[in-house]
Write a protein that holds these residues in place. Structure first.
Motif, PDB file in Angstrom:
ATOM      1  N   SER A 115      66.011 -41.151 -32.301  1.00  0.00           N
ATOM      2  CA  SER A 115      66.930 -41.636 -33.338  1.00  0.00           C
ATOM      3  C   SER A 115      66.267 -42.642 -34.271  1.00  0.00           C
ATOM      4  CB  SER A 115      68.160 -42.293 -32.697  1.00  0.00           C
ATOM      5  OG  SER A 115      68.906 -41.330 -31.993  1.00  0.00           O
ATOM      6  N   ALA A 116      65.283 -43.370 -33.743  1.00  0.00           N
ATOM      7  CA  ALA A 116      64.590 -44.377 -34.538  1.00  0.00           C
ATOM      8  C   ALA A 116      63.353 -43.826 -35.238  1.00  0.00           C
ATOM      9  CB  ALA A 116      64.205 -45.558 -33.652  1.00  0.00           C
ATOM     10  N   GLY A 117      63.098 -42.530 -35.091  1.00  0.00           N
ATOM     11  CA  GLY A 117      61.992 -41.905 -35.801  1.00  0.00           C
ATOM     12  C   GLY A 117      60.699 -41.791 -35.030  1.00  0.00           C
ATOM     13  N   GLY A 118      60.714 -42.086 -33.747  1.00  0.00           N
ATOM     14  CA  GLY A 118      59.515 -41.966 -32.938  1.00  0.00           C
ATOM     15  C   GLY A 118      59.364 -40.577 -32.361  1.00  0.00           C
ATOM     16  N   GLN A 119      58.275 -40.376 -31.658  1.00  0.00           N
ATOM     17  CA  GLN A 119      58.017 -39.099 -30.997  1.00  0.00           C
ATOM     18  C   GLN A 119      58.301 -39.236 -29.510  1.00  0.00           C
ATOM     19  OE1 GLN A 119      53.925 -38.040 -32.101  1.00  0.00           O
ATOM     20  NE2 GLN A 119      54.851 -36.402 -33.304  1.00  0.00           N
ATOM     21  N   VAL A 120      58.667 -38.118 -28.897  1.00  0.00           N
ATOM     22  CA  VAL A 120      58.955 -38.102 -27.471  1.00  0.00           C
ATOM     23  C   VAL A 120      58.196 -36.946 -26.831  1.00  0.00           C
ATOM     24  CG1 VAL A 120      60.733 -37.739 -25.724  1.00  0.00           C
ATOM     25  CG2 VAL A 120      61.221 -39.169 -27.716  1.00  0.00           C
ATOM     26  N   ILE A 121      57.438 -37.284 -25.784  1.00  0.00           N
ATOM     27  CA  ILE A 121      56.743 -36.275 -25.002  1.00  0.00           C
ATOM     28  C   ILE A 121      57.251 -36.374 -23.573  1.00  0.00           C
ATOM     29  CG2 ILE A 121      54.527 -35.462 -24.108  1.00  0.00           C
ATOM     30  CD1 ILE A 121      53.212 -36.619 -26.624  1.00  0.00           C
ATOM     31  N   GLY A 122      57.891 -35.318 -23.113  1.00  0.00           N
ATOM     32  CA  GLY A 122      58.353 -35.247 -21.739  1.00  0.00           C
ATOM     33  C   GLY A 122      57.314 -34.567 -20.880  1.00  0.00           C
ATOM     34  N   VAL A 123      57.152 -35.073 -19.657  1.00  0.00           N
ATOM     35  CA  VAL A 123      56.222 -34.465 -18.708  1.00  0.00           C
ATOM     36  C   VAL A 123      57.020 -34.230 -17.431  1.00  0.00           C
ATOM     37  CG1 VAL A 123      54.010 -34.667 -17.523  1.00  0.00           C
ATOM     38  CG2 VAL A 123      54.325 -35.792 -19.741  1.00  0.00           C
ATOM     39  N   ILE A 124      57.147 -32.969 -17.058  1.00  0.00           N
ATOM     40  CA  ILE A 124      58.018 -32.618 -15.940  1.00  0.00           C
ATOM     41  C   ILE A 124      57.353 -31.534 -15.091  1.00  0.00           C
ATOM     42  CG2 ILE A 124      59.277 -30.822 -17.211  1.00  0.00           C
ATOM     43  CD1 ILE A 124      61.878 -31.981 -15.947  1.00  0.00           C
ATOM     44  N   THR A 125      57.655 -31.526 -13.808  1.00  0.00           N
ATOM     45  CA  THR A 125      57.132 -30.460 -12.946  1.00  0.00           C
ATOM     46  C   THR A 125      58.035 -29.228 -13.072  1.00  0.00           C
ATOM     47  OG1 THR A 125      58.425 -31.114 -11.019  1.00  0.00           O
ATOM     48  CG2 THR A 125      56.232 -32.116 -11.258  1.00  0.00           C
ATOM     49  N   LYS A 126      57.486 -28.067 -12.719  1.00  0.00           N
ATOM     50  CA  LYS A 126      58.281 -26.834 -12.746  1.00  0.00           C
ATOM     51  C   LYS A 126      59.504 -26.958 -11.849  1.00  0.00           C
ATOM     52  CE  LYS A 126      54.482 -23.712 -13.768  1.00  0.00           C
ATOM     53  NZ  LYS A 126      53.554 -22.698 -13.249  1.00  0.00           N
ATOM     54  N   VAL A 127      59.336 -27.579 -10.684  1.00  0.00           N
ATOM     55  CA  VAL A 127      60.445 -27.739  -9.743  1.00  0.00           C
ATOM     56  C   VAL A 127      61.555 -28.576 -10.368  1.00  0.00           C
ATOM     57  CG1 VAL A 127      61.118 -28.748  -7.526  1.00  0.00           C
ATOM     58  CG2 VAL A 127      59.019 -27.405  -7.709  1.00  0.00           C
ATOM     59  N   LEU A 128      61.184 -29.721 -10.972  1.00  0.00           N
ATOM     60  CA  LEU A 128      62.188 -30.570 -11.613  1.00  0.00           C
ATOM     61  C   LEU A 128      62.808 -29.894 -12.831  1.00  0.00           C
ATOM     62  CD1 LEU A 128      60.557 -34.116 -11.410  1.00  0.00           C
ATOM     63  CD2 LEU A 128      62.519 -33.259 -10.123  1.00  0.00           C
ATOM     64  N   GLN A 129      62.011 -29.151 -13.567  1.00  0.00           N
ATOM     65  CA  GLN A 129      62.535 -28.453 -14.740  1.00  0.00           C
ATOM     66  C   GLN A 129      63.594 -27.436 -14.323  1.00  0.00           C
ATOM     67  OE1 GLN A 129      59.885 -25.838 -16.915  1.00  0.00           O
ATOM     68  NE2 GLN A 129      60.876 -26.345 -18.847  1.00  0.00           N
ATOM     69  N   ASN A 130      63.370 -26.781 -13.203  1.00  0.00           N
ATOM     70  CA  ASN A 130      64.344 -25.803 -12.717  1.00  0.00           C
ATOM     71  C   ASN A 130      65.586 -26.473 -12.153  1.00  0.00           C
ATOM     72  OD1 ASN A 130      62.676 -23.697 -13.446  1.00  0.00           O
ATOM     73  ND2 ASN A 130      61.700 -23.572 -11.447  1.00  0.00           N
ATOM     74  N   ALA A 131      65.420 -27.671 -11.577  1.00  0.00           N
ATOM     75  CA  ALA A 131      66.545 -28.383 -10.964  1.00  0.00           C
ATOM     76  C   ALA A 131      67.374 -29.150 -11.993  1.00  0.00           C
ATOM     77  CB  ALA A 131      66.033 -29.355  -9.905  1.00  0.00           C
ATOM     78  N   GLU A 132      66.745 -29.584 -13.075  1.00  0.00           N
ATOM     79  CA  GLU A 132      67.422 -30.374 -14.105  1.00  0.00           C
ATOM     80  C   GLU A 132      67.198 -29.714 -15.458  1.00  0.00           C
ATOM     81  OE1 GLU A 132      65.700 -34.273 -13.954  1.00  0.00           O
ATOM     82  OE2 GLU A 132      66.078 -34.499 -11.832  1.00  0.00           O
ATOM     83  N   VAL A 133      68.064 -29.979 -16.376  1.00  0.00           N
ATOM     84  CA  VAL A 133      67.879 -29.475 -17.726  1.00  0.00           C
ATOM     85  C   VAL A 133      66.936 -30.426 -18.447  1.00  0.00           C
ATOM     86  CG1 VAL A 133      69.026 -28.942 -19.904  1.00  0.00           C
ATOM     87  CG2 VAL A 133      70.189 -28.503 -17.735  1.00  0.00           C
ATOM     88  N   SER A 134      65.885 -29.897 -19.033  1.00  0.00           N
ATOM     89  CA  SER A 134      64.960 -30.738 -19.795  1.00  0.00           C
ATOM     90  C   SER A 134      65.669 -31.292 -21.012  1.00  0.00           C
ATOM     91  CB  SER A 134      63.754 -29.920 -20.239  1.00  0.00           C
ATOM     92  OG  SER A 134      63.100 -29.365 -19.128  1.00  0.00           O
ATOM     93  N   HIS A 135      65.165 -32.403 -21.485  1.00  0.00           N
ATOM     94  CA  HIS A 135      65.740 -33.031 -22.672  1.00  0.00           C
ATOM     95  C   HIS A 135      65.667 -32.028 -23.814  1.00  0.00           C
ATOM     96  CE1 HIS A 135      66.416 -35.935 -25.880  1.00  0.00           C
ATOM     97  NE2 HIS A 135      66.863 -36.752 -24.950  1.00  0.00           N
TER      98      HIS A 135
END
Length: 188
Positions: free
Chosen positions: A59-79
């Motif tokens: 919202s403030a104009g910055g960049q966001v890099i998410g780093v997630i494991t395949k297991v967590l990506q499957n268990a949670e919805v990525s941003h």
């Protein structure tokens, strides 16, 4: 480190069932990263303090890099709104990648994952595998039990006294960025 448009790796909780003071801090950290043109490196989920920080950074104009494991990506919805989402095979690979991408580390309150990431960065700093700022935002004394444990390991002879200098403790979000900008390079 005077350049505050750097990449800040944020360790914090993914729970939303926490005191609003922690939520406010996560949003403030993300907002400052974004307004300074920085990049947030974080765990990649839209929930809890992590999600609040990511949303505020974007919202403030910055960049966001998410780093997630395949297991967590499957268990949670990525941003859903990220500039980049990096998916790893293991938690070890995830942490190593986050450490490589970051110019500095900021720790907000969190659970076992946050403690694990923080301790690992402390070990890497101790072994001189990293030479980057580590700032712990100790809201309402949240991290005092961890600091007491570190003090206990020092008093018991297991940890050198100088290891207290591996991290800085602050109590407000504004102090976080003061510490990062004034961080001295460690002795090589």
């Amino acid at each position: 480190m005077s350049n505050l448009s750097q990449a800040i790796c944020l360790f914090c909780g993914s729970s939303s069932n926490v005191d609003k003071i922690y939520k406010k801090a996560a949003s403030e950290i993300g907002w400052v990263i974004g307004t300074r043109g920085g990049t947030l490196i974080y765990g990649g989920t839209p929930v809890g303090l992590m999600g609040l920080a990511a949303h505020a950074t974007l919202s403030a104009g910055g960049q966001v890099i998410g780093v997630i494991t395949k297991v967590l990506q499957n268990a949670e919805v990525s941003h859903v709104r990220q500039d980049e989402l990096l998916v790893t095979d293991s938690i070890h690979e995830r942490k190593s990648l986050m450490y490589d991408l970051a110019d500095a580390f900021v720790v907000l309150p969190g659970g076992l994952g946050t403690i694990d990431e923080t301790i690992e960065v402390l070990v890497w700093l101790q072994l001189k595998l990293l030479d980057k700022p580590l700032v712990m935002l100790d809201i309402n004394g949240f991290w005092k039990p961890l600091f007491s444990l570190i003090d206990h390991t020092i008093a018991s002879g297991f940890t050198p006294e100088k290891n207290r200098d591996l991290y800085k403790t602050v109590s407000t979000t504004s102090e976080v960025f003061e510490v990062i900008s004034n961080w001295p390079a460690q002795e090589k």
